[in-house]
Design an enzyme around this catalytic site. Sequence first.
Site, mmCIF file in Angstrom:
data_model
loop_
_atom_site.group_PDB
_atom_site.id
_atom_site.type_symbol
_atom_site.label_atom_id
_atom_site.label_comp_id
_atom_site.label_asym_id
_atom_site.label_seq_id
_atom_site.Cartn_x
_atom_site.Cartn_y
_atom_site.Cartn_z
ATOM 1 N N ASP A 85 -38.690 18.632 65.523
ATOM 2 C CA ASP A 85 -38.115 17.290 65.662
ATOM 3 C C ASP A 85 -38.749 16.596 66.888
ATOM 4 O O ASP A 85 -39.514 17.238 67.636
ATOM 5 C CB ASP A 85 -36.593 17.466 65.827
ATOM 6 C CG ASP A 85 -35.796 16.227 65.454
ATOM 7 O OD1 ASP A 85 -36.371 15.282 64.916
ATOM 8 O OD2 ASP A 85 -34.560 16.243 65.703
ATOM 9 N N HIS A 86 -38.393 15.348 67.121
ATOM 10 C CA HIS A 86 -38.951 14.518 68.213
ATOM 11 C C HIS A 86 -39.680 15.308 69.300
ATOM 12 O O HIS A 86 -39.051 15.946 70.142
ATOM 13 C CB HIS A 86 -37.820 13.788 68.959
ATOM 14 C CG HIS A 86 -37.023 12.886 68.106
ATOM 15 N ND1 HIS A 86 -37.316 11.559 67.934
ATOM 16 C CD2 HIS A 86 -35.914 13.123 67.369
ATOM 17 C CE1 HIS A 86 -36.432 11.005 67.131
ATOM 18 N NE2 HIS A 86 -35.562 11.937 66.768
ATOM 19 N N VAL A 232 -29.902 15.274 60.287
ATOM 20 C CA VAL A 232 -28.503 15.389 60.724
ATOM 21 C C VAL A 232 -28.420 16.425 61.839
ATOM 22 O O VAL A 232 -28.937 17.546 61.695
ATOM 23 C CB VAL A 232 -27.594 15.833 59.553
ATOM 24 C CG1 VAL A 232 -26.163 16.039 60.033
ATOM 25 C CG2 VAL A 232 -27.627 14.810 58.421
HETATM 26 P P1 13P Z 1 -27.728 12.820 64.684
HETATM 27 O O1 13P Z 1 -27.654 13.814 65.788
HETATM 28 O O2 13P Z 1 -27.210 11.491 65.049
HETATM 29 O O3 13P Z 1 -27.137 13.344 63.404
HETATM 30 O O4 13P Z 1 -29.294 12.586 64.394
HETATM 31 C C1 13P Z 1 -30.119 13.676 64.200
HETATM 32 C C2 13P Z 1 -31.536 13.265 64.235
HETATM 33 O O5 13P Z 1 -31.891 12.169 63.872
HETATM 34 C C3 13P Z 1 -32.501 14.241 64.733
HETATM 35 O O6 13P Z 1 -33.784 13.736 64.813
#
Ligand code: 13P
Length: 279
Positions: A85-86, A232
């Site tokens: 992720d990011h 999520v």
């Molecule tokens: P939330 O934590 O708001 O569900 O978003 C998760 C997300 O976008 C991870 O990149």
Amino acid sequence: MSLASVSDILQMAVEKNTSVIAFNCIDYNTIYSVCHAAENVNKPVLCMLYPEHHTLNRWIDPEGFAAAVKDVASTVSVPVAMHLDHCYDFNYIIRAIRAGFSGVMYDGSMLPVEENIANTRKVVDVANAFGVSVEAELGHVGMAATGDNATDDLYTQPAVAADFIERSGCTSLAVAIGSAHGFYKETPHLQISRLAEINAATDAPLVLHGGSGIPDDQLDEAFVNGINKFNVGTEFLDLYIKTIGEYTSQDKGWILDLPTYLQGKLMSYLEKKMELSKF
Ligand code: 13P
């Protein structure tokens, strides 16, 4: 089944005109629950590592994450893949690729567009050589706590999206259309018309971040208008901590039964959430 790749699962989602759900996982309990919930509802799924959960909070590192996902994925019959992720750090992305991640996100969304394109391209050139797909972000999906979801200055501009995808070479694009990370102060309203415009301008799978608390009817609409990956985290991890609290408040709540109790609760939530994916 052995691990699937992120690009294979994205392709499945494109073909079915729906979205795979990517859950932020932090340890074996979360990874186990995601893979087995996916098995129970017979859908592909993504386990996703957010780098700062490791580097700042000392949850699992990329190597431990990869080993756990490979291990659990081999015991279920549905496609499971792992995604970073990011990430803002080129070296950390390389580390994840070496560990076996088949999808990575380079997040240059806070940079000027040309810099975002150049940095994404650099990641793409290396990642693609290893068969790894790259998610980029255009516009900026900020924080729900500060109301960023309602700030349309941050939204993705449809007119820029196709050029960004072509020049950066990214596989998929995270779009800002009214969602944000964390719990919302008020119900968010996705700009489906903006999403449809972006979708019309490109064939690349689109990604929706900030999945906790978006109403199901809006998600249904987003999934048939180009969202093929949906992230999520917050509500899943919030359930994790609340379940531990609930368990420890019980008389019989002793440590060795905690994982099965926790995984059971997490799986019920995950199975319900995954009904949104129309595979
Ligand atoms: P939330 O934590 O708001 O569900 O978003 C998760 C997300 O976008 C991870 O990149």
